[in-house]
Design a protein around this motif. Structure first.
Motif, PDB file in Angstrom:
ATOM      1  N   PHE A  40      52.085  34.280 110.842  1.00  0.00           N
ATOM      2  CA  PHE A  40      52.781  33.068 111.284  1.00  0.00           C
ATOM      3  C   PHE A  40      52.200  32.577 112.600  1.00  0.00           C
ATOM      4  O   PHE A  40      51.901  31.405 112.773  1.00  0.00           O
ATOM      5  N   SER A  41      52.046  33.508 113.527  1.00  0.00           N
ATOM      6  CA  SER A  41      51.635  33.119 114.858  1.00  0.00           C
ATOM      7  C   SER A  41      50.204  32.582 114.876  1.00  0.00           C
ATOM      8  O   SER A  41      49.887  31.677 115.646  1.00  0.00           O
ATOM      9  N   TYR A  59      61.006  24.925 110.757  1.00  0.00           N
ATOM     10  CA  TYR A  59      60.382  24.780 112.069  1.00  0.00           C
ATOM     11  C   TYR A  59      60.915  23.534 112.784  1.00  0.00           C
ATOM     12  O   TYR A  59      61.184  23.543 113.975  1.00  0.00           O
ATOM     13  N   SER A 113      47.542  24.616 117.457  1.00  0.00           N
ATOM     14  CA  SER A 113      48.199  24.922 116.188  1.00  0.00           C
ATOM     15  C   SER A 113      48.833  26.302 116.242  1.00  0.00           C
ATOM     16  O   SER A 113      49.965  26.510 115.823  1.00  0.00           O
ATOM     17  N   ALA A 114      48.098  27.257 116.804  1.00  0.00           N
ATOM     18  CA  ALA A 114      48.588  28.641 116.799  1.00  0.00           C
ATOM     19  C   ALA A 114      49.758  28.831 117.755  1.00  0.00           C
ATOM     20  O   ALA A 114      50.747  29.481 117.417  1.00  0.00           O
ATOM     21  N   LEU A 136      56.369  27.569 118.455  1.00  0.00           N
ATOM     22  CA  LEU A 136      57.633  28.294 118.355  1.00  0.00           C
ATOM     23  C   LEU A 136      57.419  29.716 117.861  1.00  0.00           C
ATOM     24  O   LEU A 136      58.203  30.607 118.142  1.00  0.00           O
ATOM     25  N   GLY A 137      56.340  29.918 117.118  1.00  0.00           N
ATOM     26  CA  GLY A 137      56.035  31.258 116.620  1.00  0.00           C
ATOM     27  C   GLY A 137      55.925  32.260 117.761  1.00  0.00           C
ATOM     28  O   GLY A 137      56.355  33.403 117.638  1.00  0.00           O
ATOM     29  N   ASN A 138      55.357  31.829 118.877  1.00  0.00           N
ATOM     30  CA  ASN A 138      55.173  32.735 120.006  1.00  0.00           C
ATOM     31  C   ASN A 138      56.427  32.843 120.855  1.00  0.00           C
ATOM     32  O   ASN A 138      56.811  33.922 121.278  1.00  0.00           O
ATOM     33  N   SER A 176      48.836  30.962 112.483  1.00  0.00           N
ATOM     34  CA  SER A 176      48.764  29.858 111.510  1.00  0.00           C
ATOM     35  C   SER A 176      47.898  30.224 110.306  1.00  0.00           C
ATOM     36  O   SER A 176      47.131  29.412 109.811  1.00  0.00           O
TER      37      SER A 176
HETATM   38  N1  TRP Z   1      51.365  29.241 114.451  1.00  0.00           N
HETATM   39  C1  TRP Z   1      52.366  28.278 114.757  1.00  0.00           C
HETATM   40  C2  TRP Z   1      53.341  28.882 115.744  1.00  0.00           C
HETATM   41  O1  TRP Z   1      53.168  29.995 116.146  1.00  0.00           O
HETATM   42  C3  TRP Z   1      53.062  27.789 113.506  1.00  0.00           C
HETATM   43  C4  TRP Z   1      52.123  27.323 112.471  1.00  0.00           C
HETATM   44  C5  TRP Z   1      51.285  26.245 112.532  1.00  0.00           C
HETATM   45  C6  TRP Z   1      51.906  27.936 111.220  1.00  0.00           C
HETATM   46  N2  TRP Z   1      50.567  26.160 111.392  1.00  0.00           N
HETATM   47  C7  TRP Z   1      50.916  27.176 110.567  1.00  0.00           C
HETATM   48  C8  TRP Z   1      52.457  29.048 110.616  1.00  0.00           C
HETATM   49  C9  TRP Z   1      50.456  27.567 109.307  1.00  0.00           C
HETATM   50  C10 TRP Z   1      51.988  29.423 109.354  1.00  0.00           C
HETATM   51  C11 TRP Z   1      50.988  28.694 108.715  1.00  0.00           C
HETATM   52  O2  TRP Z   1      54.281  28.281 116.128  1.00  0.00           O
END
Ligand code: TRP
Length: 450
Positions: free
Chosen positions: A227-228, A107, A24-25, A28-30, A230
């Motif tokens: 964001f990264s 996203y 989950s973490a 694309l955030g990373n 989650s």
């Molecule tokens: N963390 C994920 C990423 O880095 C994106 C993500 C998944 C997210 N679940 C989330 C961001 C909840 C905010 C809240 O790509």
């Protein structure tokens, strides 16, 4: 309700639960968001702030979401309701559910680009010879009908997986996918050492220039940390509600934060040397990574295969992230609204499709439609990442710090006394004071009051 609880699945193994959480973490955030945010916010100073926020706010909040989720075994709204008789906390639950749809909306567009880039690399379309051709190619891939179609295809994949339930497929896929993706990133990272712009890129990323720190840099770094990881919507809370009773929450939080941060730094080491080697600007914004990566692949032997594999894995890593986001609203519709999993998935899909269409069109037909100077894509990103996530995180922090009983927290962190957890005192102190105050001060600062 009773039935919903009986039906609740649990991740099969501890490793599976960690891999899913990391799944989950990491996304694309990373790979996409971190480099472009670092790029527009001056590099090194942004990185340091981001690291500080992950450590001081991110890890405590991960623990807080895990405690609420696994303790109540509920969706985000249900978790607040089970732990407090007052209904005021509901707003944080609702905020999480609504914002999760906003995040999926933009996203999915970027995830659609990764799919297009994957297909384009197989067919050799990414092998540009000139700067102009590359830019032209990129514009064709990311604007107009193509992008919309791929956004919808991505969402289709996402909701098909969700139809089948979270634990089985996702757990198995994450176990294999995450290590593979990690290895590929390390390979590209080593390749960066050979680029002519290596030291310029590394300096940009790691040498902080504190004169560049402004309130928008601080807020941006905070938003990126949330964001990264989650955090802030109850996403990790929802996943933790599927953890088994013998899943050390503190350890899982630390592992998740460490791996997630490592992936972001690897992405930075891949992107910035390339930016300086190929004469691009680090300040390109959301398109940065997609403009830079084809250059890297083009100069590699067998570049097309690397490129295909990379975008395929990035596509899959995005899927494991959006699945976790959608699970927030789906578990809410199931447990609080009494829907079947099927109709809950449809409802969540319906809202996500509408949001995603608006975002996908922001680069084409709707590009002139702006609110506060931002198109839908940038607006959804800004509002959710820089406002909703920190507010949601602040609520969760205050809630666990002040409302939830210390005994409850202890039971969760020690698996009901199965082992010792040394940091309970300091964690509660952080959740009560440090996290909410830091977030609050950053907000005041960003609206110019401080
Ligand atoms: N963390 C994920 C990423 O880095 C994106 C993500 C998944 C997210 N679940 C989330 C961001 C909840 C905010 C809240 O790509």
């Amino acid at each position: 309700m009773g039935e919903a609880i009986k039906e609740r699945a649990v991740f099969a193994t501890k490793i599976g639960a960690v891999a899913t959480t990391v799944g989950s973490a990491v996304g694309l955030g990373n790979i996409w968001r971190f480099p472009y945010e670092a790029g527009i916010h001056g590099g090194g100073a942004f990185l340091i702030l981001y690291l500080i926020f992950v450590l001081l706010i991110g890890i405590p909040l991960l623990c807080a979401e895990f405690i609420m989720g696994r303790g109540t075994r509920s969706n985000v709204l249900g978790a607040y309701r089970k732990l407090s008789p007052t209904r005021h906390w509901d707003y944080f639950g609702i905020l999480g559910i609504v914002s999760s749809i906003l995040i999926i909306s933009f996203y999915a567009v970027v995830a659609g680009w990764t799919a297009e880039f994957c297909i384009a690399s197989i067919s050799g379309q990414l092998e540009f010879t000139t700067q102009e051709a590359r830019h032209e190619g990129f514009m064709q891939l990311t604007t107009g009908a193509n992008s919309i179609i791929w956004t919808l295809i991505f969402l289709f994949f996402n909701f098909s997986i969700l139809f089948l339930g979270v634990t089985k497929g996702i757990e198995r896929a994450s176990n294999i996918l995450m290590p593979l993706f990690f290895l590929l990133l390390i390979a590209f990272c080593i390749n960066s050492f050979n680029l002519p712009g290596f030291s310029a890129g590394i300096n940009y990323l790691f040498q902080p220039d504190f004169s560049k720190v402004s309130s928008s840099v601080i807020l941006g770094a905070l938003g990126q940390a949330f964001f990264s990881l989650s955090l802030g919507l109850g996403c990790m809370m929802t996943y933790a509600s599927y953890f088994s009773d013998r899943n050390r929450l503190g350890k899982t939080a630390a592992t998740t934060a460490l791996l997630d941060t490592m992936v972001a730094i690897l992405a930075g080491i891949i992107i910035f040397p390339a930016v300086f080697s190929f004469g691009l600007s680090p300040e390109a914004g959301p398109t940065l990574v997609f403009e830079v990566l084809p250059h890297i692949f083009n100069q590699l032997p067998g570049g097309m295969w690397w490129s295909t594999l990379f975008f395929l894995l990035l596509f899959l890593a995005s899927l494991t992230s959006t699945v976790s986001m959608s699970e927030i609203s789906i578990s809410y519709f199931c447990e609080e609204k009494g829907m079947t999993r099927k109709s809950a998935t449809f409802t969540s899909a319906f809202f996500s499709f509408i949001g995603a269409l608006l975002c996908a069109m922001s680069f084409g037909w709707l590009s002139d439609f702006k609110i506060f100077g931002l198109n839908f894509f940038n607006l959804f990103d800004y509002v959710s990442s820089n406002i909703a996530l920190p507010i949601g995180g602040m609520g969760c922090s205050i809630f666990v710090g002040w409302v939830v009983k210390k005994r409850y927290i202890e039971n969760q962190l020690t698996d009901f006394g199965a082992f010792k957890f040394k940091f309970i005192g300091i964690l509660v102190f952080f959740l009560r004071w440090i996290c909410p105050m830091a977030i609050f001060l950053i907000f005041l600062n960003s609206i110019g009051i401080l």
